[in-house]
Structure formats: structure tokens, C-alpha cells
Design a protein around this motif. Structure first.
Motif, short mmCIF file in Angstrom:
data_model
loop_
_atom_site.label_atom_id
_atom_site.label_comp_id
_atom_site.label_asym_id
_atom_site.label_seq_id
_atom_site.Cartn_x
_atom_site.Cartn_y
_atom_site.Cartn_z
N GLN A 1 1.24 -1.36 -0.10
CA GLN A 1 -0.07 -0.01 -0.47
C GLN A 1 1.11 1.10 0.14
O GLN A 1 0.36 1.92 -0.07
CB GLN A 1 -0.79 -0.08 0.86
CG GLN A 1 -1.89 0.94 1.49
CD GLN A 1 -3.17 1.14 0.46
OE1 GLN A 1 -3.47 0.51 -0.87
NE2 GLN A 1 -2.95 2.36 -0.57
N ASP B 1 0.59 3.90 -2.98
CA ASP B 1 0.38 5.24 -2.34
C ASP B 1 1.29 6.34 -2.93
O ASP B 1 2.01 7.64 -3.52
CB ASP B 1 0.61 6.03 -1.60
CG ASP B 1 -1.29 5.05 -0.10
OD1 ASP B 1 -2.24 5.06 -1.25
OD2 ASP B 1 -1.11 5.19 0.31
N ARG C 1 -3.86 13.82 -4.19
CA ARG C 1 -3.85 12.46 -3.20
C ARG C 1 -4.78 11.57 -2.11
O ARG C 1 -5.52 11.30 -2.31
CB ARG C 1 -2.57 11.68 -2.92
CG ARG C 1 -2.15 10.34 -2.59
CD ARG C 1 -3.33 8.83 -3.62
NE ARG C 1 -3.01 7.79 -3.08
CZ ARG C 1 -3.80 6.54 -3.75
NH1 ARG C 1 -4.44 7.01 -4.54
NH2 ARG C 1 -4.02 5.54 -3.57
N ARG C 2 -4.90 12.63 -1.17
CA ARG C 2 -6.07 12.74 -0.22
C ARG C 2 -7.17 12.70 -0.15
O ARG C 2 -8.01 12.16 -0.45
CB ARG C 2 -5.83 13.99 0.90
CG ARG C 2 -3.99 13.45 1.31
CD ARG C 2 -3.68 14.80 2.77
NE ARG C 2 -3.80 15.98 2.77
CZ ARG C 2 -2.65 16.49 2.07
NH1 ARG C 2 -1.84 16.54 2.26
NH2 ARG C 2 -2.82 17.82 1.62
N GLN D 1 -7.95 12.18 -3.29
CA GLN D 1 -8.68 10.95 -4.20
C GLN D 1 -9.16 9.71 -2.77
O GLN D 1 -10.01 9.31 -3.13
CB GLN D 1 -7.69 10.13 -4.76
CG GLN D 1 -7.10 11.31 -6.10
CD GLN D 1 -5.84 9.97 -7.08
OE1 GLN D 1 -4.96 9.60 -6.17
NE2 GLN D 1 -6.55 10.30 -8.15
N SER D 2 -7.82 9.66 -1.99
CA SER D 2 -8.19 8.69 -1.23
C SER D 2 -9.62 9.22 -0.07
O SER D 2 -10.39 7.49 0.17
CB SER D 2 -6.86 8.28 -0.24
OG SER D 2 -6.35 8.40 -0.57
N ASP D 3 -10.31 9.77 -0.10
CA ASP D 3 -10.99 10.63 0.42
C ASP D 3 -12.07 11.10 -0.14
O ASP D 3 -13.34 10.98 0.54
CB ASP D 3 -10.92 11.82 1.34
CG ASP D 3 -10.04 11.96 2.49
OD1 ASP D 3 -9.42 10.56 3.13
OD2 ASP D 3 -9.42 13.18 2.87
#
Length: 275
Positions: A104, A108, A225-226, A228-230
Motif C-alpha cells: 500500500q 500511494d 492524493r488525499r 482521491q483517498s477521501d
């Protein structure tokens, strides 16, 4: 504790194949001999197998089989081969402690690499290759800390998961940040100065003197990226976008906002290394 203590705790730097080290040193050389490099890659059978598996993946859409490193250069280009070799070397260099999800971690990292490369395309004279490399390596200091100081790293992870700001937690608990550790590792591995500066300045690019455009791009890529993840909605991405940093790197914000739908399709093409 100091940064030198971290490296003193590690009896040796994480091992990377000789050809990867030579590739790193070639990043500063515009006249690097791609034929010579592909022949050196071919001498490392494990590395060649990884590279060829990637080169033949659906991501690159090549209609014929790529069976040699030279084929990869011819059909994909020197830059793509270099990225593959570098990624292959990095992912095999570390042995993370039990309980750390290294797959993971690299997912990322590859995602931030793809975002950094994408963002570079919206800046004047954006260096997409360097941006990709910076993104891929942006958290390498974190991985080093997990490898050398697993207990301290686990404590920081727990606090960060509860809402703490990671680089501030690192500064308090370790006396340095993973960004600084990553920059120092990049220096010891002889990465170009621009990459070292980008890694070092990624948490607070506006405070760095002189300002590093690559650090600014990393900062924005990590923000995306944050998001995207959220699962952040596009309107909220735009509202929270780090516009001041974007202005400093010369980013064309409106073009970025107009093409935010592309984020769902971005891929580094390197995920096959984790299989």
C-alpha cells in the motif's frame, strides 16, 4: 535524536542493484547512453524480468511482445525504461517490519508520482520525468524510519491516524522529519540536487529559500492524493486547493480544474511490481 543518528542505526544503506545506482547517476546526464544502460539492465536477470513484465502490461498498450531491455527502449523510450528500472530497484531495496503494508505504501507513492507528472504538464517547462521521480520517492524517508526505527514509526503512525500532522509529530518525537530523512537518503544515493530539495521541502515549500518548484508540485500532488483517498467531490477539491503554492510554481489552475475528471484514470503503470 538527530538525522545522523538514524543513519548510524542502519549499518548500511538499503541495497539497490548496481545498474540502478548507475541509472541514478545518469539522471544528471542529458547524453546518457541508453544502449549501454539497456545492456547493463539485461545482466540483472531479476530486474529484467520485472521490467519486461511491466513493459508487456496492458498499461503501455504495445501490440507486440517486448522480450528484451533493448526492445523496451525502442518501443517505450529511454525515459520509460529508466522509470521502470528505478521503480524496480526502489521497491526491492527495503524490508519493512512486520505489520507495515509495504504494498500500500508503494501504491500511494506511485499514485503521487502519477499526479506529480500530471501537474507538471500544467506548468511552464514542466519536467514531467523529474516530477514523477520526486513523487515516487516522496515518502522514502518514512519507509526508512519504519525499517530502522519500527517502534517509533508505529507510535507516529498511531498519532497521525488520530488526526495529528505527521511531519510535526516526527519533529517532536524524532528531532527530524521523514522528508529530511528522504532527502538525506537521496543525497547518499546521489540523486540530483533538484530531487533532494524537492523531498526536503515538500511539507512547507513556501518556507524554503530558494523556493523549489518540485517541492511545490509534490505538495499539491499530495493534496490531490488525499482528496482521491477521501473521495472528495470536485467542488470541494477546488475550494481547498493550495492556490498560493500553485501560483508560485506557475500552475495553470483553471486548466487543472477543467480536467479534474482525469484524476480517476491516472495510473503510474508500475503497480505490476507489487504483484
Amino acid at each position: 535524536m538527530s538525522l545522523s543518528d538514524l543513519f548510524a542505526e542502519s549499518t548500511q544503506l538499503p541495497h539497490i542493484p548496481k545498474v540502478v545506482q548507475e541509472l541514478i547517476e545518469s539522471l544528471n546526464d542529458e547524453d546518457a547512453d541508453m544502449d549501454a544502460l539497456s545492456k547493463k539492465v539485461a545482466l540483472d536477470q531479476a530486474l529484467t524480468a520485472k521490467v519486461l513484465r511491466l513493459a508487456n502490461s496492458a498499461h503501455y498498450g504495445i501490440s507486440r511482445d517486448i522480450s528484451t531491455a533493448q526492445d523496451a527502449v525502442t518501443l517505450l523510450g529511454f525515459s520509460t525504461l529508466r522509470t521502470m528500472v528505478l521503480a524496480s530497484g526502489m521497491t526491492s531495496a527495503f524490508k519493512a517490519p512486520e505489520g507495515f503494508d509495504q504494498a500500500q505504501f508503494w501504491r500511494d507513492s506511485f499514485a503521487v508520482a502519477a499526479l506529480s507528472q500530471w501537474l507538471a504538464g500544467f506548468t511552464p517547462d514542466g519536467d514531467k520525468d523529474t516530477a514523477f521521480t520526486c513523487g515516487m520517492l516522496h515518502s522514502i524517508g518514512q519507509l526508512l524510519i519504519h525499517s530502522v526505527m519500527p517502534d517509533a514509526a508505529k507510535s507516529i503512525d498511531q498519532s497521525a491516524n488520530m488526526g495529528g500532522t505527521r511531519h510535526l509529530l516526527e519533529q517532536v518525537q524524532l528531532g527530524f522529519t521523514s522528508a529530511e530523512a528522504g532527502a538525506e537518503l537521496a543525497r547518499r544515493w546521489k540523486f540530483p540536487t533538484a530531487i533532494q530539495e524537492a523531498l526536503a521541502g515538500q511539507n512547507n515549500p513556501e518556507l524554503e529559500k530558494p523556493f523549489s518548484n518540485m517541492a511545490g508540485l509534490l505538495y499539491i500532488a499530495r493534496y490531490l492524493r488525499r482528496c482521491q483517498s477521501d473521495g472528495t467531490a470536485e467542488d470541494d477539491i477546488i475550494e481547498g486547493f493550495p492556490s498560493h503554492t500553485a501560483h508560485q510554481v506557475g500552475l495553470d489552475e483553471q486548466r487543472v480544474f477543467d480536467q479534474l475528471s482525469e484524476l480517476e484514470e491516472l495510473s503510474s503503470g508500475l503497480e505490476g511490481l507489487l504483484e
